[in-house]
Write an enzyme that holds these catalytic residues in place. Structure first.
Site, short mmCIF file in Angstrom:
data_model
loop_
_atom_site.label_atom_id
_atom_site.label_comp_id
_atom_site.label_asym_id
_atom_site.label_seq_id
_atom_site.Cartn_x
_atom_site.Cartn_y
_atom_site.Cartn_z
N ARG A 104 66.81 23.57 84.09
CA ARG A 104 67.17 22.65 85.19
C ARG A 104 68.44 23.24 85.71
NH1 ARG A 104 67.80 16.42 83.83
NH2 ARG A 104 68.51 17.16 81.97
N THR A 108 71.67 21.13 91.08
CA THR A 108 70.76 20.46 91.84
C THR A 108 70.01 19.75 90.92
OG1 THR A 108 69.13 22.27 91.45
CG2 THR A 108 70.56 22.69 93.52
N ASP A 200 69.98 15.33 73.79
CA ASP A 200 69.27 16.79 74.37
C ASP A 200 68.37 17.26 73.24
OD1 ASP A 200 68.98 19.61 74.72
OD2 ASP A 200 70.21 19.43 76.36
N ASP A 203 68.70 21.08 72.14
CA ASP A 203 69.75 21.37 71.38
C ASP A 203 69.77 20.79 69.97
OD1 ASP A 203 71.49 22.68 73.37
OD2 ASP A 203 72.61 21.01 73.91
N1 URA Z 1 66.22 16.50 78.48
C1 URA Z 1 66.92 15.87 77.35
O1 URA Z 1 66.67 16.82 76.25
N2 URA Z 1 67.42 14.71 77.13
C2 URA Z 1 67.46 13.74 77.96
O2 URA Z 1 67.71 12.79 77.80
C3 URA Z 1 66.87 14.39 79.29
C4 URA Z 1 66.38 15.50 79.56
#
Ligand code: URA
Length: 209
Positions: A104, A108, A200, A203
């Protein structure tokens, strides 16, 4: 319009709760993701076509069912999707695995492709695209378009947690692709994270934060 299958099996819901907890460390997060993916794989593969073949048991000849047609393809969207591959492949060990690299753009929030490798004959296979978090839906939308451009026709999208915004976007963009998720959460926050979500996923899977 595609269907949204929320897989509310108690084992999946129990494991998802532990996955969400902020104190869950990398090792446990990885194990839980793997286990949930395997349990979801059971539901996802429920409608696979069967064909009857003739076999011989120690007692007699008989007709019995096996999975028909070409083998499944699991397609993780890198990198968090990788965490779901082994769980699903444990149910279908002959499945092929394709990869889509999308990230991502932080400004944007739109997906940018950086890698793709697919097995041949996608058009005749059941294609399972996996990404743990369906947030804005931008990455999933692009990933699904990508496998379609490579010939895929029979596609399912599988995630662990979805936001209503992502579900709506995906259903609009790909009305032919059913969505399988363990939960549909409340909303997205201003940073496009799912609320309550689990943070995330990439992560937490790879210990990069
Ligand atoms: N990607 C993620 O890893 N967590 C989210 O909450 C949104 C996108």
């Amino acid at each position: 319009m595609s269907e949204v299958h929320t897989i509310d099996h108690p084992l999946i819901q129990h494991k998802l709760t532990h996955l969400r907890k902020k104190e869950t460390g990398t090792k446990e997060f990885r194990e839980l993701t793997d286990e949930i993916a395997a349990l979801m794989g059971y539901e996802i593969t429920r409608d696979l076509d069967l064909q009857s073949i003739e076999i011989e048991t120690p007692i007699t000849k008989t007709e019995s069912n096996v999975i028909a047609g070409k083998k499944m393809v699991v397609v993780p969207i890198l990198r968090a999707g990788l965490g779901m591959v082994d769980g699903i492949v444990s149910l279908a060990p002959a499945a092929k695995v394709g990869h889509i690299g999308l990230y991502r753009d932080p400004d944007t929030l739109e997906p940018v492709e950086y890698y793709c490798k697919m097995p041949p004959e996608l058009g005749s296979r059941e294609v399972i695209v996996v990404d743990p978090m369906l947030a804005t839906g931008g990455t999933a939308e692009a990933g699904l378009q990508f496998v379609k451009d490579k010939g895929a026709q029979n596609i399912k999208f599988v995630c662990l947690v979805a936001a209503p915004e992502g579900v709506e976007r995906l259903q609009e963009a790909h009305p032919d692709v059913d969505i399988y998720t363990a939960a549909v959460d409340e909303k997205l926050n201003d940073h496009a994270y799912i609320v309550p979500g689990l943070g995330d996923a990439g992560d937490r899977l790879f210990g990069t934060k």
